[in-house]
Design a protein around this motif. Structure first.
Motif, PDB file in Angstrom:
ATOM      1  N   ASP A  61      44.597  29.106  48.276  1.00 45.36           N
ATOM      2  CA  ASP A  61      43.912  30.141  47.100  1.00 45.36           C
ATOM      3  C   ASP A  61      43.504  31.071  48.512  1.00 45.36           C
ATOM      4  OD1 ASP A  61      40.792  29.588  48.191  1.00 45.36           O
ATOM      5  OD2 ASP A  61      41.164  28.069  47.353  1.00 45.36           O
ATOM      6  N   SER A  62      43.063  32.348  48.494  1.00 45.35           N
ATOM      7  CA  SER A  62      42.599  33.441  49.548  1.00 45.35           C
ATOM      8  C   SER A  62      41.693  34.163  48.875  1.00 45.35           C
ATOM      9  CB  SER A  62      43.780  34.347  49.366  1.00 45.35           C
ATOM     10  OG  SER A  62      44.082  35.375  50.807  1.00 45.35           O
ATOM     11  N   ARG A  63      40.081  34.589  49.909  1.00 44.94           N
ATOM     12  CA  ARG A  63      39.183  34.373  49.502  1.00 44.94           C
ATOM     13  C   ARG A  63      38.669  36.166  51.222  1.00 44.94           C
ATOM     14  NH1 ARG A  63      32.776  32.114  49.811  1.00 44.94           N
ATOM     15  NH2 ARG A  63      31.800  33.790  49.061  1.00 44.94           N
ATOM     16  N   ALA A  64      37.740  36.958  50.098  1.00 46.48           N
ATOM     17  CA  ALA A  64      37.589  38.282  51.311  1.00 46.48           C
ATOM     18  C   ALA A  64      36.139  38.026  51.414  1.00 46.48           C
ATOM     19  CB  ALA A  64      39.020  39.572  51.070  1.00 46.48           C
ATOM     20  N   VAL A  65      35.247  38.490  51.642  1.00 45.46           N
ATOM     21  CA  VAL A  65      34.481  38.815  51.879  1.00 45.46           C
ATOM     22  C   VAL A  65      33.684  40.247  52.781  1.00 45.46           C
ATOM     23  CG1 VAL A  65      32.009  38.079  52.729  1.00 45.46           C
ATOM     24  CG2 VAL A  65      33.587  36.456  51.524  1.00 45.46           C
ATOM     25  N   ASN A  66      33.089  41.035  52.318  1.00 43.42           N
ATOM     26  CA  ASN A  66      32.591  42.233  52.454  1.00 43.42           C
ATOM     27  C   ASN A  66      34.020  43.341  53.128  1.00 43.42           C
ATOM     28  OD1 ASN A  66      29.816  41.136  53.132  1.00 43.42           O
ATOM     29  ND2 ASN A  66      30.302  39.842  54.279  1.00 43.42           N
ATOM     30  N   GLY A  67      34.766  43.091  51.910  1.00 45.34           N
ATOM     31  CA  GLY A  67      36.336  43.799  52.163  1.00 45.34           C
ATOM     32  C   GLY A  67      36.798  42.755  53.344  1.00 45.34           C
ATOM     33  N   ARG A  68      36.583  42.288  53.421  1.00 48.27           N
ATOM     34  CA  ARG A  68      37.482  41.368  54.714  1.00 48.27           C
ATOM     35  C   ARG A  68      38.086  40.390  54.727  1.00 48.27           C
ATOM     36  NH1 ARG A  68      33.760  44.201  57.506  1.00 48.27           N
ATOM     37  NH2 ARG A  68      32.019  42.720  57.449  1.00 48.27           N
ATOM     38  N   PRO A  69      38.876  39.618  55.173  1.00 44.04           N
ATOM     39  CA  PRO A  69      39.761  38.552  54.713  1.00 44.04           C
ATOM     40  C   PRO A  69      38.712  37.465  55.306  1.00 44.04           C
ATOM     41  CG  PRO A  69      41.432  40.314  56.012  1.00 44.04           C
ATOM     42  CD  PRO A  69      40.667  40.737  56.046  1.00 44.04           C
ATOM     43  N   TYR A  70      38.512  36.386  54.970  1.00 48.67           N
ATOM     44  CA  TYR A  70      37.676  35.585  54.860  1.00 48.67           C
ATOM     45  C   TYR A  70      38.528  33.691  55.753  1.00 48.67           C
ATOM     46  CZ  TYR A  70      33.539  32.429  54.941  1.00 48.67           C
ATOM     47  OH  TYR A  70      32.180  31.176  54.659  1.00 48.67           O
ATOM     48  N   SER A  71      39.330  33.503  54.210  1.00 53.92           N
ATOM     49  CA  SER A  71      39.447  32.474  54.604  1.00 53.92           C
ATOM     50  C   SER A  71      41.387  32.053  53.230  1.00 53.92           C
ATOM     51  CB  SER A  71      38.489  30.815  54.557  1.00 53.92           C
ATOM     52  OG  SER A  71      38.493  31.595  52.988  1.00 53.92           O
ATOM     53  N   ARG A  72      42.441  31.404  53.940  1.00 54.70           N
ATOM     54  CA  ARG A  72      43.055  30.673  52.750  1.00 54.70           C
ATOM     55  C   ARG A  72      43.209  29.277  53.197  1.00 54.70           C
ATOM     56  NH1 ARG A  72      46.514  33.739  56.283  1.00 54.70           N
ATOM     57  NH2 ARG A  72      47.892  31.604  57.416  1.00 54.70           N
ATOM     58  N   GLN A  73      43.728  28.740  52.114  1.00 55.52           N
ATOM     59  CA  GLN A  73      43.402  27.349  52.204  1.00 55.52           C
ATOM     60  C   GLN A  73      44.397  26.673  50.525  1.00 55.52           C
ATOM     61  OE1 GLN A  73      39.491  25.429  50.790  1.00 55.52           O
ATOM     62  NE2 GLN A  73      39.548  26.640  48.893  1.00 55.52           N
ATOM     63  N   TYR A  74      44.936  25.338  50.981  1.00 60.48           N
ATOM     64  CA  TYR A  74      45.696  24.645  50.253  1.00 60.48           C
ATOM     65  C   TYR A  74      45.061  23.370  50.066  1.00 60.48           C
ATOM     66  CZ  TYR A  74      48.223  23.552  54.405  1.00 60.48           C
ATOM     67  OH  TYR A  74      48.824  22.537  55.523  1.00 60.48           O
ATOM     68  N   GLY A  75      45.506  22.233  49.029  1.00 62.63           N
ATOM     69  CA  GLY A  75      44.920  21.208  49.255  1.00 62.63           C
ATOM     70  C   GLY A  75      45.388  20.189  47.238  1.00 62.63           C
ATOM     71  N   LEU A  76      44.530  19.403  47.444  1.00 59.25           N
ATOM     72  CA  LEU A  76      44.826  18.683  46.428  1.00 59.25           C
ATOM     73  C   LEU A  76      43.320  19.178  45.811  1.00 59.25           C
ATOM     74  CD1 LEU A  76      46.892  15.808  46.565  1.00 59.25           C
ATOM     75  CD2 LEU A  76      47.326  17.746  45.456  1.00 59.25           C
ATOM     76  N   ARG A  77      43.307  18.806  44.342  1.00 57.61           N
ATOM     77  CA  ARG A  77      41.601  18.710  43.118  1.00 57.61           C
ATOM     78  C   ARG A  77      42.106  17.312  42.313  1.00 57.61           C
ATOM     79  NH1 ARG A  77      40.630  23.496  41.462  1.00 57.61           N
ATOM     80  NH2 ARG A  77      41.461  23.556  39.541  1.00 57.61           N
ATOM     81  N   LEU A  78      41.283  17.227  42.006  1.00 58.82           N
ATOM     82  CA  LEU A  78      41.362  15.929  41.347  1.00 58.82           C
ATOM     83  C   LEU A  78      40.529  16.084  39.953  1.00 58.82           C
ATOM     84  CD1 LEU A  78      42.050  12.892  39.906  1.00 58.82           C
ATOM     85  CD2 LEU A  78      40.799  11.485  41.137  1.00 58.82           C
ATOM     86  N   GLU A  79      40.208  15.786  38.278  1.00 60.04           N
ATOM     87  CA  GLU A  79      38.590  16.657  37.526  1.00 60.04           C
ATOM     88  C   GLU A  79      39.716  15.560  36.463  1.00 60.04           C
ATOM     89  OE1 GLU A  79      39.255  20.811  37.803  1.00 60.04           O
ATOM     90  OE2 GLU A  79      40.432  20.518  36.034  1.00 60.04           O
ATOM     91  N   GLY A  80      38.115  15.579  35.984  1.00 59.45           N
ATOM     92  CA  GLY A  80      38.230  15.085  34.847  1.00 59.45           C
ATOM     93  C   GLY A  80      36.875  14.901  33.926  1.00 59.45           C
ATOM     94  N   VAL A  81      37.002  14.129  32.766  1.00 56.51           N
ATOM     95  CA  VAL A  81      35.691  13.826  32.000  1.00 56.51           C
ATOM     96  C   VAL A  81      35.674  13.235  31.069  1.00 56.51           C
ATOM     97  CG1 VAL A  81      36.968  16.096  30.418  1.00 56.51           C
ATOM     98  CG2 VAL A  81      34.071  15.668  30.228  1.00 56.51           C
TER      99      VAL A  81
END
Length: 509
Positions: free
Chosen positions: A325-345
């Motif tokens: 994902d990629s995020r921008a805050v206050n109209g400016r680039p903030y961060s980008r990241q990649y990784g793994l997620r484990l989720e369940g119910v």
């Protein structure tokens, strides 16, 4: 009950309405006599209802009993035609409405079983009549468990939940099978017999295994008392001396627009040998989130995508996902990241579901000039326990922790949070959600301009949401949310109070 010990996991249309062989003779005559008496009495006997021509309570009871007998004999068409005028003449009678819903559902199932498609005019109209009857009763009294169970089965049958969805776009937004699953989940959290609970779990598994797509859509106006999440203080201390804050640095109100779109496609995969009891699906999806304010100075944008396998069993589901994902805050680039997620119910008891997620990522801080330093390892985890107090009342306890680690030293932090949320279906069609969360954030880098100690904050987040199930437009209902945020800190600059209102629509079932 509609669920019996001899039913399979997915009974077809008409299941449970066969005629017991030893009761046809005498029961047929009694049923026809009672139904004829009730119909003739419409014009000849006095009525206790407001309309003097409406059937009395005694006539309603006789018609309901006759309809039940005809259903037991398998004469579903006669049962429906007999109870329909009674229910239409006495819309205030729950007995008549429920009997109409049962008869219409049985007639629709029988029509579908005889070869007609459930999307054909006659069976679909009958399913619609049944669903309207049951939904109307739940709007008045959401605690009616048997009504909710029959509504779930009617939605399951109308949605042809044994087959892949025909309309992918409608399926993404939430179709009949999604709605049936929500009602089955509420039934499962109630005090029903063990065999009924087992069959309900099978229905839930079928609804989930049928999924080929799902999605979410949010669009709301958002008046905000503090769009820049700034302090309302007039002054701050710098090196121990008070300085006046400019208007731009203090809390600013405004009206924004919040939009979120999520979509996911699922495709069947071969079963894994090391998980033989689970169906497997490949999930591929993405989420777009934007919060826009005039001028673009306090906007928040987030774009993410993910893919991975999903494993479905009768007691729950879990997934392993690669995400970026990629995020921008206050109209400016903030961060980008990649990784793994484990989720369940997972279902622990019939009233208790537990679940959560854990993700690890390589996160890079960004700016308009590009990356800031090297990537760092960040992680985030959360868990919940959801308990069904009543079919109309659910309470969820939540908690989590995380660590953001990048070369933007000012934003490095560790956080933890706890919360509780309750959802309650009220009479007259209203549904209310109350949530309270408490977030603790400890920054790692001191802001030496204001203090030699790193900032430490405590944020109270409160939310009240309300909508009415009677107001429906294509399965959506208008909603209003009121949100309050209050953050305390060891530094005045990090303290603020914020009030927001968001008006939009929610998907109702």
């Amino acid at each position: 009950m509609i669920f019996r010990s001899d039913t399979g996991p997915c009974p077809g249309p008409g299941a449970g309405v066969g005629a017991p062989p030893g009761r046809l003779g005498r029961a047929r005559g009694v049923a026809l006599w009672a139904l004829s008496l009730a119909l003739l009495g419409l014009a000849s006997e006095p009525s206790s209802a407001a309309d003097p021509n409406a059937p009395t309570d005694e006539q309603v009871a006789a018609a309901v009993a006759a309809s039940d007998r005809l259903l037991n004999m398998g004469r579903v068409g006669e049962a429906y035609e007999g109870i329909r005028p009674i229910a239409e003449a006495r819309p205030d009678s729950n007995q008549a409405t429920f009997a109409l819903g049962l008869a219409a559902l049985a007639a629709a199932d029988a029509a579908a079983a005889s070869g007609a498609q459930t999307q054909g005019r006659e069976p679909r109209e009958l399913y619609n009549i049944s669903i309207r009857a049951f939904r109307g009763m739940l709007v008045k009294d959401p605690s009616l468990l048997r009504v909710r169970l029959e509504l779930a089965r009617a939605l399951f049958s109308r949605g042809r939940c044994l087959s892949p969805p025909a309309n992918l776009i409608k399926h993404i937004l939430g179709d009949d099978c999604w709605a049936a699953e929500q009602h089955f989940l509420r039934v499962l959290g109630s005090n029903v017999p063990p065999q009924v609970a087992l069959n309900v779990r099978r229905y839930i598994q079928v609804c989930r295994a049928r999924k080929r797509a799902n999605g979410s859509l949010t669009l709301a106006l958002a008046p905000d008392s503090n769009v820049n999440t700034s302090t309302s203080a007039q002054t701050v201390n710098i090196f121990g001396l008070p300085f006046q804050l400019t208007d731009e640095a203090r809390a600013t109100s405004g009206i924004g627009v919040v939009a979120s779109l999520g979509a996911e496609i699922q495709r069947p995969l071969p079963k894994f040998k090391w998980i033989p009891a689970s169906a497997v699906r490949l999930r591929v999806g993405g989420i777009l989130f934007r919060r826009e304010y005039s001028g673009g100075d306090w906007d928040d944008h987030n774009y993410s995508t993910y893919a991975g396998p999903r494993f479905i069993s009768s007691k729950g589901q879990w997934s392993i996902l690669f995400q970026a994902d990629s995020r921008a805050v206050n109209g400016r680039p903030y961060s980008r990241q990649y990784g793994l997620r484990l989720e369940g119910v997972r279902l622990v008891t019939r009233k208790l579901w537990v679940g959560g997620s854990l993700e690890g990522s390589r996160q890079t801080a960004t700016s308009v000039e590009g990356p800031i330093g090297k990537p760092g390892n960040s992680w985030n985890g959360q868990s919940f326990a959801s308990y069904s107090v009543l079919p109309s009342l659910n309470v969820r306890f939540m908690g989590g922790a995380g660590h953001e680690n990048t070369d933007r030293l000012a934003t490095r932090h560790r956080s933890k949070w706890v919360g509780v949320m309750g959802t309650y279906d009220l009479p007259l069609g209203f549904s209310m959600t109350l949530a309270q969360q408490l977030f603790f954030t400890d920054f790692e880098q001191p802001n030496y301009l204001f203090s030699p100690n790193p900032p430490e904050t405590k944020l109270w987040f409160s939310r009240l949401a309300l909508f009415n199930r009677k107001i429906r437009f294509g399965g959506f209902s208008p909603s209003i949310s009121l949100i309050r945020e209050k953050r305390d800190s060891n530094l005045t600059l990090y303290q603020y109070e914020r009030y927001r209102a968001e008006g939009g629509v929610v998907r109702v079932f």
